[in-house]
Design a protein around this motif. Structure first.
Motif, PDB file in Angstrom:
ATOM      1  N   GLU A 164      -0.442   0.933  -1.544  1.00 43.85           N
ATOM      2  CA  GLU A 164      -1.716   1.658  -1.394  1.00 43.85           C
ATOM      3  C   GLU A 164      -1.964   2.020   0.073  1.00 43.85           C
ATOM      4  O   GLU A 164      -3.044   1.768   0.625  1.00 43.85           O
ATOM      5  CB  GLU A 164      -2.881   0.843  -1.965  1.00 43.85           C
ATOM      6  N   SER A 187      -4.549   7.024  -2.720  1.00 49.79           N
ATOM      7  CA  SER A 187      -4.842   6.158  -1.572  1.00 49.79           C
ATOM      8  C   SER A 187      -4.520   6.827  -0.247  1.00 49.79           C
ATOM      9  O   SER A 187      -5.122   6.517   0.781  1.00 49.79           O
ATOM     10  CB  SER A 187      -4.042   4.855  -1.684  1.00 49.79           C
ATOM     11  N   VAL A 218      -8.536   4.209   9.908  1.00 45.69           N
ATOM     12  CA  VAL A 218      -7.787   2.986   9.609  1.00 45.69           C
ATOM     13  C   VAL A 218      -8.555   1.784  10.141  1.00 45.69           C
ATOM     14  O   VAL A 218      -8.960   1.751  11.297  1.00 45.69           O
ATOM     15  CB  VAL A 218      -6.380   3.044  10.236  1.00 45.69           C
ATOM     16  N   ARG A 219      -8.719   0.812   9.272  1.00 50.45           N
ATOM     17  CA  ARG A 219      -9.443  -0.396   9.625  1.00 50.45           C
ATOM     18  C   ARG A 219      -8.544  -1.616   9.408  1.00 50.45           C
ATOM     19  O   ARG A 219      -7.523  -1.546   8.738  1.00 50.45           O
ATOM     20  CB  ARG A 219     -10.721  -0.532   8.779  1.00 50.45           C
ATOM     21  N   ALA A 259      -3.699  -3.632  11.171  1.00 53.85           N
ATOM     22  CA  ALA A 259      -3.361  -2.839   9.981  1.00 53.85           C
ATOM     23  C   ALA A 259      -1.901  -3.120   9.620  1.00 53.85           C
ATOM     24  O   ALA A 259      -1.002  -2.696  10.355  1.00 53.85           O
ATOM     25  CB  ALA A 259      -3.571  -1.351  10.250  1.00 53.85           C
ATOM     26  N   ASP A 266      -6.044  -2.325   6.372  1.00 51.28           N
ATOM     27  CA  ASP A 266      -5.506  -1.124   5.720  1.00 51.28           C
ATOM     28  C   ASP A 266      -3.993  -1.043   5.961  1.00 51.28           C
ATOM     29  O   ASP A 266      -3.512  -1.305   7.063  1.00 51.28           O
ATOM     30  CB  ASP A 266      -6.162   0.142   6.284  1.00 51.28           C
ATOM     31  N   LYS A 319      -2.874   3.921   3.352  1.00 54.65           N
ATOM     32  CA  LYS A 319      -3.954   4.865   3.668  1.00 54.65           C
ATOM     33  C   LYS A 319      -3.447   6.024   4.524  1.00 54.65           C
ATOM     34  O   LYS A 319      -3.936   7.151   4.432  1.00 54.65           O
ATOM     35  CB  LYS A 319      -5.081   4.126   4.397  1.00 54.65           C
ATOM     36  N   CYS A 367      -0.224  -0.407  14.884  1.00 54.21           N
ATOM     37  CA  CYS A 367      -0.762  -1.044  13.678  1.00 54.21           C
ATOM     38  C   CYS A 367      -1.062  -2.516  13.940  1.00 54.21           C
ATOM     39  O   CYS A 367      -2.137  -3.023  13.580  1.00 54.21           O
ATOM     40  CB  CYS A 367       0.238  -0.916  12.533  1.00 54.21           C
TER      41      CYS A 367
END
Length: 664
Positions: free
Chosen positions: A191, A223, A141-142, A169, A145, A193, A164
């Motif tokens: 979408e 996704s 996770v970037r 994120a 995302d 992740k 998050c």
């Protein structure tokens, strides 16, 4: 004890009827003396310089870098707040409190429905959030995302949200009462992740296999790369897909324990929250970091007169809704508050469980929905009277208009007559409370949300041309931007403009609620625009008729809809739940009609009354009037998966069929 002096139901009923004649309730003098805000000049100060007012509130937060512009209004309705500034919501909710030496303060008194107890401190959250933030990064996770969260009311849902936020994120939380198919829809739209879910969720002594349900529908989402599963219900044989599914506790144990919070732009997306559309696909409400956190921390502090060193605050909502986002997670934690988090129903393991929890935690503030209050009324004042609620000093209402009789019952039976009530109006889209009393300043009127919060500008305007309505009912609008407002609909900018800003121009936000303002400038929220019934040219709010019906001493709850009628265009149909074991009769139909005629007018009398043992409600407590319209007009029922008890609809269908047979 709860504080009512009534010795029996008849005495209490008489006292409440007498209290209906009281127009205003002033803040108790002792409360006013100790309130954070007690000078009404704050309204004028905020109105004279709204940007300066909001900037002053934002300064209470921690900023890594100061903002350059308070409000960028160069491209309405795409407003930006505190541009150039950098901050982090997770840091504001955790790190700064730990650094200030209050890490051992309880953030949540969590209570489970089977008697489980966990007291989670700010230091505990800080530790767990850092580990899980690193675990998310280890899973790929970037920043930017989207991460889906589908969890019950357990501390891990807060950990997931703040983890998050820590790494930038945006999270997409789905209410635990939604079906797995609804989760898939929201994950697909956003979408996502990663999805964070749970082995099983408990409700009233039963356990639903959540992970297994998710697996049935989630397999073909391109996704979605990872599903993280929290062990909560202790289920055996939980399906886990190699290469996709991981256990929450295992990835946390393997992660680095230190994760600095990322400095993020004030306009960096914090979360997406989908609201159900009645005919269209769900709308993805997008909130950003700086303005949202300013709005929720400010309103939480002032509306609830928060004293974090001594208050125990309980917002009895669910994190899956905006009320939970703003007033269970971000607002309270940003303010260093101690909260109650309850995983369970209001009637399990018994009907006094809320009051047992309030007594045990010494809750001082309670924020609940009118539906819950009306349910407690139906169960009887004797139940809360069996518990010590003397610690309560402030009550709040959220989610829908509250009828005056329920307001008075709440005030007298739960608040003992000593607790101001803050009846709040706001939306998922507004992010934070917009119209509300300030408890140390505002004289309240049962059923009115009173005045806009300082720095918020609201009007009631004509449906025809958007000009201000001097008297009577119109459409509620917000006429100036505010920090916590939604920025857009996720990936649907045109729909954002069309839904909220097309009707009266790009600088006027159309709320979608009907309202009226009285001679004192107090706002009375009538209900959604589509919850207005037009009977022979008379526009009636369903909430107004419901309040009149519930004023009858034998009525516990009512839901009113507009039903097609050949003579009047629409006719009023009322689904009515009676107190206790009382049975519906023709005489009672006439009595209820007489009460409505007296309070509103003869034209407002329901053409049809349907006796209902219960009403179809979501697990957050909202009555699903769409389903009532379907059933009243013989249409096929829409989706019932979000109902707290889907069997209610089958019972209502049977009751209507029986009534129709008797009428033949």
């Amino acid at each position: 004890m709860a504080g009512t002096a009534a010795g029996d139901g008849e005495t209490l009923e008489r006292e409440l009827d007498e209290m209906l004649e009281i127009e205003r309730f002033d803040p108790p003098e002792e409360f006013r003396r100790q309130a954070l805000l007690s000078d009404p000049a704050i309204y004028e100060q905020a109105a004279a310089d709204p940007q300066g007012w909001w900037a002053g509130q934002a300064e209470a937060l921690h900023w890594f870098e100061p903002w350059e512009t308070v409000l960028d209004d160069s491209d309405p309705p795409f407003y930006k707040w505190f541009t150039g500034g950098k901050l982090n919501a997770s840091y504001n909710c955790l790190d700064r409190h730990v650094e200030a030496g209050i890490g051992d303060r309880v953030a949540y008194h969590w209570r489970g429905e089977e008697g489980e107890r966990r007291d989670v401190t700010y230091a505990d959250l800080h530790r767990d959030v850092q580990r899980f933030a690193n675990a998310l990064k280890d899973l790929g996770v970037r920043q930017g995302d989207v991460v889906g969260i589908y969890l019950p009311m357990i501390p891990e849902v807060v950990v997931a949200m703040l983890a998050c936020a820590r790494i930038g994120a945006p999270h997409n939380v789905v209410f635990g009462g939604f079906s797995a198919e609804s989760v898939k829809e929201r994950m697909e739209f956003s979408e996502a992740k990663v999805l964070i879910t749970v082995d099983g969720a408990r409700r009233k002594g039963k356990t639903a296999p959540i992970k297994a349900s998710v697996d049935e529908v989630m397999g073909d989402l391109d996704s979605l790369k990872t599903v993280v599963v929290v062990r909560h219900a202790g289920l055996d044989g939980v399906p886990m897909s190699d290469g996709r599914d991981v256990w929450y506790d295992e990835v946390c144990a393997a992660a680095d324990p230190v994760c600095p919070a990322e400095p993020l732009d004030a306009e960096h997306p914090l979360f997406i929250l989908y609201t159900s559309g009645s005919t269209a696909s769900p709308k993805g409400i997008l909130h950003t970091t700086g303005g949202y956190l300013t709005g929720v921390s400010t309103t939480h502090r002032h509306v609830f007169d928060l004293k974090p060193e001594s208050d125990v605050y309980w917002c009895a909502a669910d994190v899956g809704w905006i009320t939970g986002h703003s007033y269970i997670v971000y607002g309270p934690l940003a303010n260093g508050a101690t909260s109650v988090m309850w995983e369970g129903a209001p009637d399990y393991p018994h009907r006094g469980i809320w009051w047992e929890v309030a007594q045990e935690t010494r809750a001082t503030i309670l924020y609940a929905a009118p539906t819950a209050i009306r349910t407690f009324m139906k169960w009887g004042h004797e139940i809360p009277e069996g518990y010590d609620l003397s610690a309560l000093r402030l009550l709040g209402s959220v989610g829908e208009p509250i009828n005056p009789k329920a307001w008075l019952w709440y005030h007298k039976v739960i608040g003992g007559g000593r607790c101001p009530i803050v009846d709040t109006w706001w939306q998922t889209e507004t992010g934070a409370i917009m119209i509300t009393p300030l408890p140390g300043i505002t004289s309240t009127k049962p059923g009115s949300a009173t005045r806009p919060f300082p720095g918020v500008f609201a009007e009631v305007v004509s449906e025809a041309d958007g000009t201000p309505v001097e008297s009577g009912q119109g459409l509620l609008v917000l006429t100036q931007p505010w920090p916590s407002m939604l920025r857009t609909l996720y990936k649907e900018h045109d729909r954002f403009v069309e839904t909220y800003f097309a009707r009266f121009g790009k600088e006027t936000y159309l709320v979608g609620d009907a309202a009226r303002a009285d001679r004192d400038g107090y706002f009375w929220i009538i209900g959604r625009i589509d919850d207005v019934v037009n009977v022979s040219g008379h526009r009636l709010s369903t909430a107004e008729v419901e309040s009149a019906i519930v004023a009858h001493e034998k009525v516990a709850e009512a839901a009113v809809i507009g039903q097609s009628d050949d003579d009047t265009g629409q006719a009023i149909a009322a689904f009515v739940t009676l107190n206790g074991e009382i049975e519906g009769t023709d005489e009672l139909v006439a009595e209820i009609g007489a009460v409505v005629a007296e309070r509103i007018g003869k034209f407002a009398r329901p053409k049809r009354i349907i006796w209902a043992d219960d009403l179809p409600k979501t697990r957050s407590g909202k009555i699903m009037r769409r389903l009532l319209r379907d059933i009243a007009e013989g249409r096929a029922l829409g989706d019932v998966t979000t109902l707290r008890d889907p069997s209610v609809m089958a019972a209502l269908e049977s009751q209507i069929q029986d009534a129709e047979k008797q009428g033949d």
